[in-house]
Enzyme design. Structure first.
Site: not given
Length: 895
Positions: A236, A382, A495, A554, A570, A628
């Site tokens: 991440d 979300d 996610d 993701r 992201d 997004h």
């Protein structure tokens, strides 16, 4: 205190607007990578013990010995169907079993016979049975070469960098990092000690290699001699840095090598942390230097050398020998499967942000699209839609009547996606947590207790998705009577499934956490695939096996393509992030994952209006099309930037919808063949050197070339149109251009440079409605782009758009051909059964000459004259209302 700590962590992670590279290891800080990289080429201690060779019809085994420590390895060699060679290397007698990756291969690959051609004390030569292909195994030092005729296609261990750290009892004197390793405040206990594996591959004649996503880097992979190797370790990484080999959210250990002569691939089946080094004997040579070599008759063949290093597991590598790009795609698909066939609606436009506040907000945004006449198919929720970040729940105040909200969308033939993440809030009042804990389904820590880490809900535990029984339980939670408030038009987004652990080493799970008898280090890169797999199975099961799922993930691995869609994570509202979305998605397509997109407008920060418009335009021509944005960014629904910009965004989204028949047919092909939907130019023009490093333009299928505008303030772009005998038509102006040229295209804010290939037929739907489902029965317009030197052709695929009934041959699949002034539609699947209300309402022929008459002949023998217009200045012929059913046989003759 707990929720405040999580908020603080979240702000630390998201509020800085830049990746903290100190959170993530370099090779120097990763003990096994540092050890392996310190090995010197040309000093291999391994030799093949030829007297141990055993050959059955389909499998060769041979022992290798490390002369330094006398540890023996077992080499297995297989010739697989479809021109693939598999090489496995494991310890001959390991202290305990080493991890071998399950569930990624769709089946045990079919083997073909191997035979010995010759053998002496120096080595053995085996026939691979294809066009004089053979394998040469050299004994001292061990080396394996794959030859075709007099050409070496690939060599293994030619630089002597094979390394296999055998499992052992702990010695007293050990090198740092072998039995314990500390990074920042985290200590990895390494109970099994050093277990890394490594192997080098040499690719003579190759200067261009691609693949091994996910990295925010160029399409053509760079050499890594003067920096870190490319890293494959699902992490991440908040607002990642560009042009960097750092690991990101997903890992596909597949590399594609391409030259004008041949395309090959390497699939390194290992799910542990992996580093990939690339070096080249032509790297750093200037164009002048290469020209000088040519003039002086330099005999040095270009060569790329690649080295794979994984922390644990075994060496299990599939060498895909092409020889064409499409052969490599089908070879890889035969191993790991093809792209899942998505519901048609998922190829439309998706509207998302973190977060739509409540049901009223959803209703208002939905109404805004209607008010501004912008089509969309999915609106997304979300993490804030849940009851305190408890997944499979709804906030009782903000989303009190979710079925009412979903029914409102369904009435407009629209859908919703809600997030379900794999970190489960540790809360004894939460049903999901209680059941997982009671069933013993959580990942364990090294001491045997449930593993806990911090994520959005505060203290969280992580289901062990490597367990089939856990995945079956998770899938059962999507049933309508379990996941209350859900309906058939609610789909799912996974996610944070790297997995993300805010207080873990490198923001992920400790490597010494346990999945049954296996350490997390062995299978880390598989975790996200398993989460998406269980979720997709849940969506299928809730419909009784009828409906195709849509699940966005993701984190991903080899094989993720057969489950659903991915996005690039992201990103940021910056021009360079718009640019990098192209090579990132192209790289994924080359390794099977076609359903790829980037957050439109950028997730972090606020885009300028110009950047937002350009991103909508570029995204309209990428496979997954979703806007997004981060919680802290100002709202950016498409109508908030003034009427002129609303009109530009509307036009981009509407263009996407007109091309949905083409997108859908390409995804069907990808599902059948494994070919990427969005592809680099060299896939179709494999001998055109000018295409090999292009990454600012690409092809959608074979027949649409796209060069998005990705520079701020651009007044023009230069597009390379490939093919010496090709012609390309601007899809907006119908202007004709010859291939094999760099074409300068002046642009305004409304420009999206897109070209249709001469010699193609593309079906479109020009009546754009509020969603793709509303367009189901609408008529088609056929765009026939002529190249007078060849037949023009295309395909039309139609089914119900959402069920698995296509597997029962319930579809229409037609070949469209224009040859000798006759346009025809022929059935490609005579045994398939499906009917459509859609008809052909227009035929537009680009590069045409004026006919004296146009005649339609239907399958029942009826003929009628058709009306047409001809624009002599543009050589465009428009045939109006021919009226035949889209699923019927017919011919149109131009006299």
């Amino acid at each position: 205190m707990a929720p405040l700590l999580v908020v603080g962590l979240a702000l630390c992670l998201s509020g800085t607007w830049a990746v903290d590279k100190g959170n993530f290891k370099t090779c120097e800080q990763s003990a096994f990578c540092k050890r392996q990289r310190a090995l010197k080429p040309g000093e291999s201690p391994y030799r093949a013990l030829l007297e141990t060779m055993e050959l059955t019809n389909t499998r060769l085994t041979l022992q290798l010995i490390n002369d330094n420590n006398k540890v023996r390895l077992l080499l297995e060699l297989y010739r697989l169907q479809g021109n693939i060679t598999r090489v496995k290397i494991n310890e001959l007698k390991p202290l305990k079993p080493r991890y071998e990756v399950p569930d990624v291969l769709i089946r045990e690959p079919t083997t073909e016979p191997l035979s010995v051609l010759s053998q002496d004390e120096n080595g053995v030569v085996l026939s691979l049975g294809v066009e004089s292909q053979r394998v040469i195994i050299s004994a001292r030092p061990f080396r394996l070469d794959i030859m075709e005729g007099s050409d070496v296609l690939m060599s293994l261990n030619s630089r002597g960098l094979l390394a296999f750290e055998h499992l052992r009892m702990q010695e007293e004197k050990v090198e740092d990092g072998m039995w314990e390793e500390t990074f920042k405040s985290h200590t990895d206990s390494k109970p099994n000690g050093p277990s890394a594996v490594s192997l080098d591959f040499s690719l003579p004649g190759v200067e261009h290699v691609y693949g091994i996503p996910e990295h925010a880097d160029t399409l053509r992979l760079k050499t890594t001699d003067n920096g870190d190797p490319y890293r494959l370790y699902n992490l991440d990484v908040f607002q990642y840095e560009l042009y960097n080999p750092m690991a990101l959210y997903g890992s596909v250990p597949v590399m594609v090598a391409h030259s004008a002569q041949r395309t090959t691939g390497i699939f390194w089946l290992n799910a542990a942390e992996t580093w990939v080094d690339i070096s080249s004997n032509t790297a750093g040579k200037t164009v002048f230097g290469k020209m000088l070599d040519y003039v002086q008759g330099s005999s040095e063949t270009p060569q790329t050398d690649v080295r794979w290093i994984s922390e644990s597991g075994i060496i299990d590598v599939f060498i895909m020998l092409g020889p064409t790009p499409k052969d490599v795609f089908s070879q890889y698909a035969s191993l790991t499967g093809t792209q899942s066939f998505p519901p048609l609606a998922s190829l439309g436009y998706h509207q998302c942000r973190w977060n739509y506040n409540d049901q009223e907000d959803v209703k208002s945004v939905d109404a805004g699209f209607d008010e501004h006449d912008i089509p969309y198919d999915f609106i997304w929720l979300d993490i804030e839609h849940t009851d305190g970040k408890r997944y499979f729940t709804w906030d009782p105040h903000k989303f009190a009547t979710p079925k009412e909200m979903l029914q409102g969308l369904m009435d407009k033939k629209r859908k919703m996606v809600a997030i379900v993440d794999p970190h489960i809030k540790v809360d004894s009042n939460y049903k999901i947590h209680n059941e997982i804990r009671t069933l013993g389904f959580y990942v364990k820590n090294k001491d045997g207790g449930d593993y806990e880490g911090w994520c959005w809900p505060g203290s969280a535990s992580y289901p062990d998705f490597t367990r089939a029984d856990m995945r079956a339980w998770w899938a059962s939670m999507f049933a309508y009577d379990q996941y209350e408030g859900t309906m058939e038009n609610l789909y799912t987004w996974n996610d944070m499934n790297e997995p993300s652990v805010f207080n873990g080493p490198e923001v992920t799970m400790h490597k010494d956490a346990m999945h049954g008898s296996w350490e997390h280090r062995d299978l880390h890169n598989l975790y996200g695939l398993y989460v998406q797999m269980a979720t997709a199975e849940g969506l299928i099961q809730r419909s009784g096996g009828v409906e195709r799922p849509f699940v966005l993930t993701r984190a991903f691995f080899a094989g993720s393509q057969r489950i659903g869609a991915v996005w690039t994570g992201d990103n940021a509202a910056e021009w360079d992030h718009l640019k990098i979305s192209i090579p990132m998605c192209l790289s994924m397509g080359l390794v099977g994952i076609s359903f790829c997109g980037a957050d439109i407008g950028g997730f972090f920060k606020s885009p300028s209006t110009e950047l937002l418009v350009r991103w909508y335009q570029a995204g309209a021509y990428q496979p997954f099309y979703r806007a997004h944005a981060h919680l802290d960014t100002p709202r950016r629904e498409p109508w908030l930037f003034g009427p002129e910009n609303t009109a530009l965004i509307r036009e981009a989204v509407r263009q996407r919808y007109t091309f949905l028949p083409y997108w859908y047919q390409l995804f069907y092909r990808a599902h059948v063949t494994g070919e990427p939907v969005m592809r680099p130019l060299w896939v179709e023009y494999p001998q055109d050197l000018a295409t090999f490093a292009l990454e600012d333009e690409y092809l959608i299928g074979r027949d649409l070339l796209v060069h998005p505008v990705v520079e701020e303030g651009a007044r023009g772009v230069t597009a390379y149109l490939p093919g010496k005998d090709e012609v390309w038509f601007d899809v907006h102006t119908f202007q004709k251009h010859n291939g094999a040229q760099n074409l300068y295209i002046p642009v305004t804010m409304s420009s999206i440079p897109v070209f249709q290939h001469g010699g193609s037929i593309i079906p479109r739907k020009l009546r754009v409605r509020r969603s793709s489902t509303c367009m189901e029965h609408d008529p088609y317009t056929l765009y026939v782009a002529l190249n007078l030197q060849r037949t023009a052709d295309g395909e039309l695929y139609i089914d119900d758009g959402h069920t698995f009934n296509y597997e029962k041959k319930e579809f229409i699949y037609r070949k469209l051909t224009f040859a000798n002034k006759v346009l025809s539609s022929v059935n490609l699947a005579p045994d398939a059964k499906f009917t459509t209300d859609s008809w052909i309402e227009r035929i537009i022929v680009l590069g045409a000459s004026k006919p004296s008459k146009v005649t339609l002949k239907t399958a029942d023998g009826q003929e009628k004259q058709l009306e047409f217009d001809f624009d002599a200045s543009m050589s465009v012929l428009t045939v109006r209302k021919p009226g035949m059913n889209a699923g019927a046989d017919w011919t149109v003759t131009f006299q």
